[in-house]
Design a protein around this motif. Structure first.
Motif, PDB file in Angstrom:
ATOM      1  N   VAL A 240      10.247 -15.581 -12.882  1.00 32.50           N
ATOM      2  CA  VAL A 240       9.204 -14.809 -12.197  1.00 32.50           C
ATOM      3  C   VAL A 240       9.810 -14.242 -10.920  1.00 32.50           C
ATOM      4  O   VAL A 240      10.469 -14.957 -10.162  1.00 32.50           O
ATOM      5  N   ASP A 241       9.592 -12.942 -10.693  1.00 35.07           N
ATOM      6  CA  ASP A 241      10.089 -12.265  -9.493  1.00 35.07           C
ATOM      7  C   ASP A 241       8.927 -11.462  -8.925  1.00 35.07           C
ATOM      8  O   ASP A 241       8.456 -10.530  -9.559  1.00 35.07           O
ATOM      9  N   THR A 242       8.434 -11.846  -7.753  1.00 32.06           N
ATOM     10  CA  THR A 242       7.307 -11.099  -7.178  1.00 32.06           C
ATOM     11  C   THR A 242       7.727 -10.432  -5.872  1.00 32.06           C
ATOM     12  O   THR A 242       8.604 -10.936  -5.174  1.00 32.06           O
ATOM     13  N   GLY A 243       7.091  -9.321  -5.562  1.00 31.81           N
ATOM     14  CA  GLY A 243       7.402  -8.605  -4.318  1.00 31.81           C
ATOM     15  C   GLY A 243       6.156  -7.960  -3.739  1.00 31.81           C
ATOM     16  O   GLY A 243       5.434  -7.246  -4.439  1.00 31.81           O
ATOM     17  N   MET A 244       5.926  -8.230  -2.440  1.00 34.66           N
ATOM     18  CA  MET A 244       4.785  -7.631  -1.744  1.00 34.66           C
ATOM     19  C   MET A 244       5.281  -7.098  -0.404  1.00 34.66           C
ATOM     20  O   MET A 244       5.793  -7.846   0.429  1.00 34.66           O
ATOM     21  N   GLY A 245       5.167  -5.778  -0.212  1.00 33.73           N
ATOM     22  CA  GLY A 245       5.624  -5.170   1.045  1.00 33.73           C
ATOM     23  C   GLY A 245       4.776  -5.655   2.214  1.00 33.73           C
ATOM     24  O   GLY A 245       3.547  -5.511   2.197  1.00 33.73           O
ATOM     25  N   LEU A 246       5.433  -6.247   3.215  1.00 37.75           N
ATOM     26  CA  LEU A 246       4.695  -6.777   4.365  1.00 37.75           C
ATOM     27  C   LEU A 246       3.908  -5.678   5.074  1.00 37.75           C
ATOM     28  O   LEU A 246       2.765  -5.877   5.479  1.00 37.75           O
ATOM     29  N   GLU A 247       4.525  -4.500   5.212  1.00 35.10           N
ATOM     30  CA  GLU A 247       3.876  -3.422   5.960  1.00 35.10           C
ATOM     31  C   GLU A 247       2.533  -3.040   5.324  1.00 35.10           C
ATOM     32  O   GLU A 247       1.526  -2.859   6.027  1.00 35.10           O
ATOM     33  N   ARG A 248       2.480  -2.945   3.990  1.00 35.70           N
ATOM     34  CA  ARG A 248       1.222  -2.601   3.311  1.00 35.70           C
ATOM     35  C   ARG A 248       0.191  -3.712   3.449  1.00 35.70           C
ATOM     36  O   ARG A 248      -0.993  -3.454   3.632  1.00 35.70           O
ATOM     37  N   LEU A 249       0.663  -4.950   3.322  1.00 36.56           N
ATOM     38  CA  LEU A 249      -0.253  -6.086   3.434  1.00 36.56           C
ATOM     39  C   LEU A 249      -0.878  -6.143   4.829  1.00 36.56           C
ATOM     40  O   LEU A 249      -2.084  -6.362   4.985  1.00 36.56           O
ATOM     41  N   VAL A 250      -0.054  -5.929   5.848  1.00 42.87           N
ATOM     42  CA  VAL A 250      -0.557  -5.946   7.230  1.00 42.87           C
ATOM     43  C   VAL A 250      -1.578  -4.819   7.435  1.00 42.87           C
ATOM     44  O   VAL A 250      -2.603  -5.004   8.100  1.00 42.87           O
ATOM     45  N   THR A 251      -1.313  -3.660   6.837  1.00 34.76           N
ATOM     46  CA  THR A 251      -2.264  -2.535   6.921  1.00 34.76           C
ATOM     47  C   THR A 251      -3.631  -2.951   6.371  1.00 34.76           C
ATOM     48  O   THR A 251      -4.678  -2.663   6.966  1.00 34.76           O
ATOM     49  N   VAL A 252      -3.622  -3.653   5.240  1.00 32.76           N
ATOM     50  CA  VAL A 252      -4.874  -4.122   4.627  1.00 32.76           C
ATOM     51  C   VAL A 252      -5.572  -5.135   5.527  1.00 32.76           C
ATOM     52  O   VAL A 252      -6.780  -5.025   5.825  1.00 32.76           O
ATOM     53  N   LEU A 253      -4.833  -6.145   5.985  1.00 39.95           N
ATOM     54  CA  LEU A 253      -5.441  -7.257   6.722  1.00 39.95           C
ATOM     55  C   LEU A 253      -5.818  -6.884   8.155  1.00 39.95           C
ATOM     56  O   LEU A 253      -6.618  -7.568   8.786  1.00 39.95           O
ATOM     57  N   GLN A 254      -5.234  -5.804   8.677  1.00 37.44           N
ATOM     58  CA  GLN A 254      -5.622  -5.344  10.022  1.00 37.44           C
ATOM     59  C   GLN A 254      -6.598  -4.165   9.950  1.00 37.44           C
ATOM     60  O   GLN A 254      -6.861  -3.509  10.956  1.00 37.44           O
ATOM     61  N   ASN A 255      -7.126  -3.907   8.739  1.00 44.28           N
ATOM     62  CA  ASN A 255      -8.139  -2.855   8.523  1.00 44.28           C
ATOM     63  C   ASN A 255      -7.661  -1.485   9.000  1.00 44.28           C
ATOM     64  O   ASN A 255      -8.384  -0.752   9.674  1.00 44.28           O
ATOM     65  N   LYS A 256      -6.412  -1.142   8.663  1.00 43.48           N
ATOM     66  CA  LYS A 256      -5.853   0.161   9.028  1.00 43.48           C
ATOM     67  C   LYS A 256      -5.628   0.988   7.760  1.00 43.48           C
ATOM     68  O   LYS A 256      -5.630   0.461   6.652  1.00 43.48           O
ATOM     69  N   ARG A 257      -5.420   2.280   7.923  1.00 44.43           N
ATOM     70  CA  ARG A 257      -5.128   3.132   6.776  1.00 44.43           C
ATOM     71  C   ARG A 257      -3.674   3.594   6.790  1.00 44.43           C
ATOM     72  O   ARG A 257      -3.223   4.225   5.849  1.00 44.43           O
ATOM     73  N   SER A 258      -2.954   3.311   7.858  1.00 47.70           N
ATOM     74  CA  SER A 258      -1.555   3.717   7.961  1.00 47.70           C
ATOM     75  C   SER A 258      -0.721   2.541   8.449  1.00 47.70           C
ATOM     76  O   SER A 258      -1.131   1.811   9.351  1.00 47.70           O
ATOM     77  N   ASN A 259       0.466   2.375   7.832  1.00 45.99           N
ATOM     78  CA  ASN A 259       1.379   1.310   8.276  1.00 45.99           C
ATOM     79  C   ASN A 259       1.732   1.466   9.753  1.00 45.99           C
ATOM     80  O   ASN A 259       1.969   0.489  10.470  1.00 45.99           O
ATOM     81  N   TYR A 260       1.794   2.739  10.218  1.00 45.36           N
ATOM     82  CA  TYR A 260       2.209   3.007  11.603  1.00 45.36           C
ATOM     83  C   TYR A 260       1.126   2.625  12.618  1.00 45.36           C
ATOM     84  O   TYR A 260       1.389   2.619  13.818  1.00 45.36           O
ATOM     85  N   ASP A 261      -0.095   2.306  12.130  1.00 47.60           N
ATOM     86  CA  ASP A 261      -1.169   1.885  13.038  1.00 47.60           C
ATOM     87  C   ASP A 261      -1.220   0.370  13.197  1.00 47.60           C
ATOM     88  O   ASP A 261      -2.088  -0.159  13.893  1.00 47.60           O
ATOM     89  N   THR A 262      -0.307  -0.347  12.519  1.00 48.36           N
ATOM     90  CA  THR A 262      -0.292  -1.814  12.620  1.00 48.36           C
ATOM     91  C   THR A 262       0.610  -2.249  13.766  1.00 48.36           C
ATOM     92  O   THR A 262       1.394  -1.451  14.300  1.00 48.36           O
ATOM     93  N   ASP A 263       0.538  -3.552  14.093  1.00 45.65           N
ATOM     94  CA  ASP A 263       1.338  -4.044  15.228  1.00 45.65           C
ATOM     95  C   ASP A 263       2.819  -4.198  14.890  1.00 45.65           C
ATOM     96  O   ASP A 263       3.600  -4.656  15.729  1.00 45.65           O
ATOM     97  N   LEU A 264       3.229  -3.821  13.658  1.00 46.19           N
ATOM     98  CA  LEU A 264       4.663  -3.731  13.364  1.00 46.19           C
ATOM     99  C   LEU A 264       5.264  -2.469  13.989  1.00 46.19           C
ATOM    100  O   LEU A 264       6.474  -2.386  14.208  1.00 46.19           O
ATOM    101  N   PHE A 265       4.398  -1.470  14.247  1.00 48.64           N
ATOM    102  CA  PHE A 265       4.870  -0.182  14.748  1.00 48.64           C
ATOM    103  C   PHE A 265       4.284   0.234  16.099  1.00 48.64           C
ATOM    104  O   PHE A 265       4.956   0.935  16.857  1.00 48.64           O
TER     105      PHE A 265
END
Length: 960
Positions: A240-265
């Motif tokens: 089993v090999d799974t992959g979840m992009g952190l940037e997209r997940l953070v966008t979902v959990l921080q209620n944003k529509r853009s990765n650049y609006d999260t606290d990673l950026f």
């Protein structure tokens, strides 16, 4: 809002969930420089470091082979190569060159039921994502390949309580994952998130490219292997090999529509705003983004993260492969900084502390290397800005010289791109401003040709020997047939004889299996190449940067027939000997093995010398000097290492001296196998980034391994102690000598040295001394008073020949540089002396002619001159001393050639042209000429000289 978790908390929760709740081993991220995969520029997925497990090639004693359940957050770069997001970055709000991939893996442990259950539990219970916003896709089958729908996966999701309307089948393109054209593959199930929600059914938007419904997690079930013929075979072990992009997940959990609006950026975007004169970031795209300001914010924020991660992991901006891609990334960021954001030079590096602040807790290596990252960025930015200025000047000059309404020369554009790294789109933009076009079709042809050439080179460099690279099915067959891994410990069975000679123990073995054309065989006929797997071997297989042994084997009972062993490879614990069968070879045959002792001893010498060199470099250049790679052959050794600056001649001499001192001490080389965990505790241990078997072999110079392993031992700080599987000398004295014959920077920050040992080192030093004596001899002769032009010219030629010899001959590098500096100065001296002597000779001849033609408006005559250069100087002298006079001189040579030089008085322009004059005269002599309206030169045949003189006079009279 305030309740939103931070990116750091989200990452930590993922790792903690699998580690604590489900017994996964947490691993650190691998560096983004791929390990042992020449086809990859960067690590671009979490699974890259686990490829040997999927392919079955992992060494059974390695740490990697022990993994069953693993979790990590992997640094990934997608730029260049197959997965290339570089040009898309900035245009939208979700593409990145650097991203983090959260992943969990099972290697022959759990499969679909548990993988799906864990994913659902994490998303809905830990992260508390509303279930009605999640949609599941699964593989719907592919009749043409005989693959039925993955109903097992679908049923798992339905049992977990996912409504049937949210579980959707898709075809091969969306829900069947493949590692490459061949190799492990299998169906996958993806989890998609609906950003809008509100109780609607968004099933119709899944996999339709809608920004409202996005994939967040991919679970791959590796259960097949695609063969070269295109068919699929079941894998012997499921993964089993799974992959979840952190940037997209953070966008979902921080209620944003853009990765650049999260606290990673956002901290990086804020830092950009504070440091430049641009308006604040607003998240605009397309036509709404006037002046591309928002695009510039996104480009710079993304690229500076990539630069920080790559430079930390040892990839520096350079001229090929991953280094070239990173150079483009840096230059793209610099352009957006200076041209769009109007930021001052050095601005890009000023963002590094903010990146470290955002990512440093997860990847502490960033914190340790922050200053080095800034230095590399600043140095490369300065070089690029300088190149941009040069490029602009070249474009301006080319445009001025162009005919009206023509295309800009495509060769100039391509040269600017290749030589100065000047971006093609910037050339386009600058020409557009001037109303000039670039021939796109011709340029694309050049780009295509270049790509083909590079692809051809890459292809040629890829390992593809079907007789030595065991495929996953053959490895599984060997294991299921209980064929034991090869015992290669006899490769270390050698001793020092009473007279200091090395004695290698004989080795007898049994043929267990033969391998040919990707299949295991019990028998191979005469004349066929194959891989031979034995129960034991004393041959060293290529690994750890050391070339494989060569030699031969004989079959017991057939003593006079030799089976040459051309190369040896290690694959999944099996040693494969590449052999051309001169007679039939069968499983069960007893063979005697004979290693080429001279080649083995040369490799041992050079490998031990590599350890001495590694220690000496750290001793001279400082503890921060880290190995970046090495290669040991029988002829020489190559060593790549971090270097903050240029390695000086003095430092090279010091390094050689440290090595020679260790050779003179004749230190004992201690070797022992120890548990990997124990080895890693050794202070000062030298190890490169690669997978080591467990137990691992330690090589220690002068200090017994047990002493190195004792608590608080500082022994490894004072000598060379390395993890190494290579074969080594038993005492350092056998190295005899080491000479560094080359040192150069591969890219900024990484140097490569090439060295030779023993007799080759002695020979290099002797050659160096001989060349030094020749250079001294030329220097002495140059200092004598020489009045003959030919003698000085011969001396100049001699300097040129010596310069070429010094550049191409194997000799100590410090001495090469010294001699090159002397020769460069001598060449300048010789050139100046020749010019001075020619001038003196020209002055004498000019005086005679001036006296003969006192103040006449035209001088046409013949004079003896050894070269066109002297003849031209005579003409120049005449015109300088009599400014109103136009002069044409011919000089017959012993070869039958006639030299011609002329100059026209400025008073006679434009009616009288020197170029036309010379052409008229040389044409009469069946020769050629050229030049400017004022000065021209040419040559012709002596037979027409008298007619040429007449033509010269008639031409001049017609113009005056």
């Amino acid at each position: 809002g305030a309740a939103c978790p931070s990116a750091g908390q989200i990452r930590a929760a993922f790792l903690r969930f699998f580690e604590e709740r489900h017994g996964h081993r947490r691993l650190p991220s691998a560096p983004v420089r791929p390990r042992g995969d020449p086809r990859l520029l960067f690590v671009n997925a979490g699974m890259n470091q686990f490829k040997p497990i999927f392919l079955g090639t992992v060494h059974p004693r390695s740490e990697l082979a022990q993994h069953r359940r693993v979790v990590n957050s992997q640094k990934c770069v997608r730029a260049g190569g197959k997965h290339n997001d570089l040009e898309d970055v900035g245009r939208d709000t979700y593409h990145h060159t650097f991203f983090e991939m959260l992943g969990n893996w099972s290697f022959g442990d759990y499969f679909k039921e548990e993988a799906c259950s864990m994913a659902w539990e994490l998303l809905t219970e830990v992260y508390e994502i509303p279930r009605d916003r999640l949609y599941i896709t699964y593989f719907g089958g592919e009749p043409s390949l005989g693959l039925s729908a993955d109903e097992e996966c679908r049923d798992v999701w339905l049992r977990l309580g996912v409504p049937a309307s949210h579980v959707l089948p898709f075809h091969l393109k969306d829900n069947f994952w493949e590692m490459g054209d061949t190799g492990p593959c299998g169906p996958c199930t993806e989890i998609h998130y609906d950003h809008v929600g509100g109780g609607r059914n968004a099933a119709a938007l899944v996999n339709q490219g809608s920004p409202d419904v996005v994939e967040i997690w991919n679970l791959v079930f590796m259960q097949y292997s695609r063969e070269a013929e295109g068919n699929l075979l079941p894998l012997p072990q499921h993964h089993v090999d799974t992959g979840m992009g952190l940037e997209r997940l953070v966008t979902v959990l921080q209620n944003k529509r853009s990765n650049y609006d999260t606290d990673l950026f956002t901290p990086i975007l804020d830092a950009i705003h504070k440091g430049c004169r641009a308006p604040r970031y607003q998240g605009l795209v397309g036509d709404a983004d006037v002046g591309r300001v928002n695009m510039a914010y996104r480009v710079v924020a993304d690229h500076v993260r990539t630069l920080c991660v790559c430079i930390t992991d040892g990839i520096y901006p350079g001229f090929s492969g991953a280094e070239l891609v990173l150079r483009r990334i840096l230059r793209r960021a610099v352009r957006f900084c200076s041209e769009v954001l109007q930021a001052p030079p050095g601005f890009l590096a000023s963002l590094v502390p903010t990146v470290v602040e955002v990512l440093g807790d997860a990847y502490p290596e960033l914190t340790r290397n922050a200053n080095q990252i800034k230095d590399v960025i600043n140095e490369n930015e300065a070089m690029f800005l300088s190149s941009l200025e040069r490029g602009r000047r070249i474009i301006e000059r080319t445009v001025q010289q162009m005919e009206p309404s023509t295309h800009f020369p495509v060769e100039v554009a391509w040269s600017l791109c290749g030589s100065l790294g000047f971006p093609l789109d910037l050339i386009d933009l600058m020409l557009e401003e001037k109303g000039i076009s670039l021939d796109s079709a011709a340029l694309n042809e050049l780009v295509l040709e270049n790509a083909k050439r590079k692809a051809g080179g890459l292809e040629a460099g890829q390992p593809g020997n079907t007789n030595t690279q065991l495929d996953v099915h053959s490895l599984a067959q060997l294991r299921s047939s209980e064929v034991p891994a090869t015992d290669d410990s006899p490769k270390y069975s050698y001793t020092l004889g009473p007279h200091g000679q090395y004695e290698f123990s004989p080795c007898q073995a049994t043929v267990l299996m033969l391998y040919r054309d990707q299949s295991l065989q019990k028998e191979v006929g005469a004349g066929q190449r194959c891989g031979v797997i034995l129960d034991r071997t004393n041959f060293y297989a290529e690994q750890g940067g050391q070339d494989s042994d060569q030699g031969y084997m004989i079959r017991l009972g057939l003593q006079d027939v030799l089976f040459p062993v051309e190369s040896v490879h290690l694959c999944g614990g099996y040693v494969i000997h590449e052999v051309t069968a001169v007679e039939t070879l069968r499983a069960g045959d007893q063979v005697q093995l004979f290693v080429d002792e001279a080649q083995r001893l040369a490799c041992m010498t050079n490998h031990t010398a590599t350890h001495l060199l590694n220690f000496a470099l750290r001793h001279v250049l400082g503890d921060s000097t880290e190995q970046r790679g090495s290669h040991v052959t029988a002829e020489r050794l190559r060593f790549d290492f971090d270097a903050k600056g240029h390695v000086t001649d003095e430092q090279l001499q010091q390094v050689e001296q440290v090595v020679q001192d260790l050779i003179k001490k004749n230190e004992v080389v201690h070797m022992a196998e120890v548990p990997l965990t124990l080895a890693r505790r050794v202070q000062g241990l030298r190890a490169v980034d690669e997978g080591y078997p467990d137990p691992v072999r330690i090589v220690s110079l002068g200090v017994p391994v047990e002493n190195v392993l004792t608590c608080d031992s500082k022994a490894a700080m004072q000598t060379s102690v390395e993890l190494c599987c290579g074969t080594h000398l038993l005492q350092t004295g056998s190295v005899e000598d080491l000479a560094i014959i080359s040192e150069r920077q591969l890219v900024k920050g990484i140097s490569r040295v090439i060295a030779v040992t023993g007799g080759r080192a002695k020979e290099a030093r002797e050659v160096g001394q001989c060349l030094a004596m020749e250079v001294d001899s030329v220097s002495l002769r140059m200092k004598q008073r020489i009045t003959s032009i030919s003698e000085m010219q011969n001396l100049s030629k001699e300097v040129g020949q010596l310069t070429r010899m010094v550049a191409s001959t194997a000799m100590p590098q410090w001495q090469r540089r010294e001699l090159q500096a002397i020769l460069k100065a001598l060449q300048r001296t010789a050139n100046t002396a020749v010019k001075k002597l020619e001038l003196q000779q020209a002055e004498k001849k000019a005086q005679i002619l001036l006296a003969k033609y006192c103040n006449q408006p035209v001088i046409i005559d013949t004079v003896p001159a050894d070269s066109l250069s002297i003849l031209m100087k005579v003409v120049n002298q005449l015109c300088d001393k009599s400014p109103g006079t136009s002069v044409l001189l011919l000089s017959p040579q012993a070869s039958g050639e006639v030299l011609c030089a002329c100059q026209v008085s400025k008073n006679c322009l434009p009616a009288f042209s020197a170029a036309d004059w010379a052409v008229a005269v040389c044409t009469q002599m069946e020769g050629k000429a050229g030049g400017s309206p004022i000065v021209a030169r040419g040559s012709g045949n002596a037979k027409g000289m008298q007619e040429a003189l007449t033509t010269a006079l008639e031409f001049a009279q017609s113009k005056l």
